[in-house]
Design a protein around this motif. Sequence first.
Motif, PDB file in Angstrom:
ATOM      1  N   ALA A  14       0.829  -1.209   0.000  1.00 52.64           N
ATOM      2  CA  ALA A  14       0.000   0.000   0.000  1.00 52.64           C
ATOM      3  C   ALA A  14       0.861   1.257   0.000  1.00 52.64           C
ATOM      4  N   LEU A  15       1.947   1.247   0.748  1.00 56.59           N
ATOM      5  CA  LEU A  15       2.833   2.408   0.796  1.00 56.59           C
ATOM      6  C   LEU A  15       3.478   2.665  -0.567  1.00 56.59           C
ATOM      7  N   CYS A  16       3.909   1.614  -1.221  1.00 55.64           N
ATOM      8  CA  CYS A  16       4.522   1.776  -2.546  1.00 55.64           C
ATOM      9  C   CYS A  16       3.500   2.214  -3.588  1.00 55.64           C
ATOM     10  N   VAL A  17       2.359   1.568  -3.602  1.00 52.36           N
ATOM     11  CA  VAL A  17       1.359   1.825  -4.628  1.00 52.36           C
ATOM     12  C   VAL A  17       0.693   3.192  -4.435  1.00 52.36           C
ATOM     13  N   ALA A  18       0.534   3.637  -3.208  1.00 48.50           N
ATOM     14  CA  ALA A  18      -0.126   4.917  -2.956  1.00 48.50           C
ATOM     15  C   ALA A  18       0.687   6.087  -3.488  1.00 48.50           C
ATOM     16  N   ASN A  19       1.990   5.942  -3.574  1.00 46.49           N
ATOM     17  CA  ASN A  19       2.844   7.021  -4.051  1.00 46.49           C
ATOM     18  C   ASN A  19       3.085   6.992  -5.555  1.00 46.49           C
ATOM     19  N   LEU A  20       2.736   5.913  -6.226  1.00 46.91           N
ATOM     20  CA  LEU A  20       2.994   5.807  -7.662  1.00 46.91           C
ATOM     21  C   LEU A  20       2.351   6.920  -8.490  1.00 46.91           C
ATOM     22  N   PRO A  21       1.087   7.285  -8.274  1.00 48.76           N
ATOM     23  CA  PRO A  21       0.511   8.341  -9.122  1.00 48.76           C
ATOM     24  C   PRO A  21       1.217   9.687  -9.011  1.00 48.76           C
ATOM     25  N   PHE A  22       1.873   9.948  -7.895  1.00 47.10           N
ATOM     26  CA  PHE A  22       2.551  11.228  -7.717  1.00 47.10           C
ATOM     27  C   PHE A  22       3.993  11.197  -8.214  1.00 47.10           C
ATOM     28  N   VAL A  23       4.592  10.029  -8.251  1.00 53.89           N
ATOM     29  CA  VAL A  23       5.990   9.915  -8.642  1.00 53.89           C
ATOM     30  C   VAL A  23       6.125   9.692 -10.146  1.00 53.89           C
ATOM     31  N   ILE A  24       5.224   8.940 -10.739  1.00 55.67           N
ATOM     32  CA  ILE A  24       5.299   8.606 -12.160  1.00 55.67           C
ATOM     33  C   ILE A  24       4.325   9.488 -12.935  1.00 55.67           C
ATOM     34  N   GLU A  25       4.819  10.093 -13.994  1.00 57.71           N
ATOM     35  CA  GLU A  25       4.001  11.025 -14.777  1.00 57.71           C
ATOM     36  C   GLU A  25       3.109  10.308 -15.787  1.00 57.71           C
ATOM     37  N   LYS A  26       3.483   9.126 -16.212  1.00 57.76           N
ATOM     38  CA  LYS A  26       2.666   8.390 -17.179  1.00 57.76           C
ATOM     39  C   LYS A  26       1.321   8.020 -16.553  1.00 57.76           C
ATOM     40  N   LEU A  96      -2.135  -4.447 -16.546  1.00 60.86           N
ATOM     41  CA  LEU A  96      -3.303  -3.641 -16.902  1.00 60.86           C
ATOM     42  C   LEU A  96      -3.081  -2.161 -16.599  1.00 60.86           C
ATOM     43  N   MET A  97      -2.454  -1.867 -15.452  1.00 58.59           N
ATOM     44  CA  MET A  97      -2.255  -0.471 -15.079  1.00 58.59           C
ATOM     45  C   MET A  97      -1.105   0.184 -15.861  1.00 58.59           C
ATOM     46  N   SER A  98      -0.230  -0.599 -16.475  1.00 59.41           N
ATOM     47  CA  SER A  98       0.843  -0.015 -17.284  1.00 59.41           C
ATOM     48  C   SER A  98       0.428   0.156 -18.744  1.00 59.41           C
ATOM     49  N   LEU A  99      -0.697  -0.409 -19.139  1.00 58.16           N
ATOM     50  CA  LEU A  99      -1.168  -0.300 -20.517  1.00 58.16           C
ATOM     51  C   LEU A  99      -1.396   1.149 -20.945  1.00 58.16           C
ATOM     52  N   PRO A 100      -2.051   2.012 -20.151  1.00 59.63           N
ATOM     53  CA  PRO A 100      -2.222   3.404 -20.595  1.00 59.63           C
ATOM     54  C   PRO A 100      -0.903   4.152 -20.776  1.00 59.63           C
ATOM     55  N   VAL A 122      -8.271   4.175  -7.341  1.00 61.02           N
ATOM     56  CA  VAL A 122      -8.260   2.869  -8.024  1.00 61.02           C
ATOM     57  C   VAL A 122      -7.234   1.941  -7.372  1.00 61.02           C
ATOM     58  N   PHE A 123      -6.063   2.477  -7.034  1.00 60.45           N
ATOM     59  CA  PHE A 123      -5.070   1.659  -6.343  1.00 60.45           C
ATOM     60  C   PHE A 123      -5.562   1.231  -4.962  1.00 60.45           C
ATOM     61  N   TYR A 124      -6.320   2.097  -4.297  1.00 60.96           N
ATOM     62  CA  TYR A 124      -6.919   1.737  -3.002  1.00 60.96           C
ATOM     63  C   TYR A 124      -7.854   0.533  -3.169  1.00 60.96           C
ATOM     64  N   CYS A 125      -8.648   0.544  -4.225  1.00 63.71           N
ATOM     65  CA  CYS A 125      -9.557  -0.593  -4.464  1.00 63.71           C
ATOM     66  C   CYS A 125      -8.785  -1.872  -4.747  1.00 63.71           C
ATOM     67  N   LEU A 126      -7.691  -1.774  -5.517  1.00 64.93           N
ATOM     68  CA  LEU A 126      -6.893  -2.975  -5.802  1.00 64.93           C
ATOM     69  C   LEU A 126      -6.216  -3.519  -4.548  1.00 64.93           C
ATOM     70  N   VAL A 127      -5.643  -2.629  -3.741  1.00 62.00           N
ATOM     71  CA  VAL A 127      -4.988  -3.079  -2.508  1.00 62.00           C
ATOM     72  C   VAL A 127      -6.031  -3.605  -1.525  1.00 62.00           C
ATOM     73  N   GLY A 128      -7.198  -2.985  -1.497  1.00 58.50           N
ATOM     74  CA  GLY A 128      -8.278  -3.487  -0.634  1.00 58.50           C
ATOM     75  C   GLY A 128      -8.734  -4.876  -1.047  1.00 58.50           C
ATOM     76  N   ALA A 129      -8.805  -5.110  -2.358  1.00 56.49           N
ATOM     77  CA  ALA A 129      -9.173  -6.450  -2.834  1.00 56.49           C
ATOM     78  C   ALA A 129      -8.120  -7.472  -2.431  1.00 56.49           C
ATOM     79  N   LEU A 130      -6.850  -7.092  -2.508  1.00 55.11           N
ATOM     80  CA  LEU A 130      -5.790  -7.996  -2.050  1.00 55.11           C
ATOM     81  C   LEU A 130      -5.889  -8.238  -0.544  1.00 55.11           C
ATOM     82  N   GLY A 131      -6.234  -7.202   0.213  1.00 51.77           N
ATOM     83  CA  GLY A 131      -6.401  -7.354   1.657  1.00 51.77           C
ATOM     84  C   GLY A 131      -7.531  -8.310   1.998  1.00 51.77           C
ATOM     85  N   PHE A 132      -8.648  -8.193   1.285  1.00 49.49           N
ATOM     86  CA  PHE A 132      -9.749  -9.121   1.517  1.00 49.49           C
ATOM     87  C   PHE A 132      -9.375 -10.538   1.102  1.00 49.49           C
TER      88      PHE A 132
END
Length: 178
Positions: A14-26, A96-100, A122-132
């Motif tokens: 979650a820590l890694c994925v939550a920061n991806l939208p701010f660090v990566i411009e794509k 799937l998330m790298s396709l765009p 969207v990343f929150y939903c994916l990590v939440g699904a993994l948590g469940f």
Amino acid sequence: MSQTFSVYLLIALALCVANLPFVIEKPFLLLPWSQKGESPRPMWVQFFIGVLFFCVLAFLVWVILSYLGSLSGLLANSSAEFMIKLLLALFSASLLMSLPGWLSKQQKVQKNLFIRLLEVLVFYCLVGALGFAFESHIGNRFPQNWEFYVITLCLFLVMAYPGFVYRYLMRHPKGKFE
């Protein structure tokens, strides 16, 4: 897999994925509207592609919830089988998330704060699904109320704060994020 290991793994992910939208411009999402810097497409094509992408994303979340969290199979209690399922789910989600970003590799797409927050959601939903799925694999899934989702979303946003600070509050050399 032990409960402690799965909790720490989920927090680190979650820590890694939550920061991806701010660090990566794509971009990580194919949106139903055009972003600044994208090549123009007809509106109905853009809308269809965006809706199709979100349907595939919802299907992936459903697969993670049902298939990864299921206890059926020959090696149902095996940690090796669960780790293989987990790696397969993470690989398909990252593909799937790298396709765009791959589709817009020749263009310089500029994401605004709203799109970045949508990607965080969207990343929150994916990590939440993994948590469940982790919870289902370890034992019984417990029913959650709306308070649980609000608190975990706030925690996810707090985990995204270092990326937000890096993107919007730190000084960068001229032209790095333009």
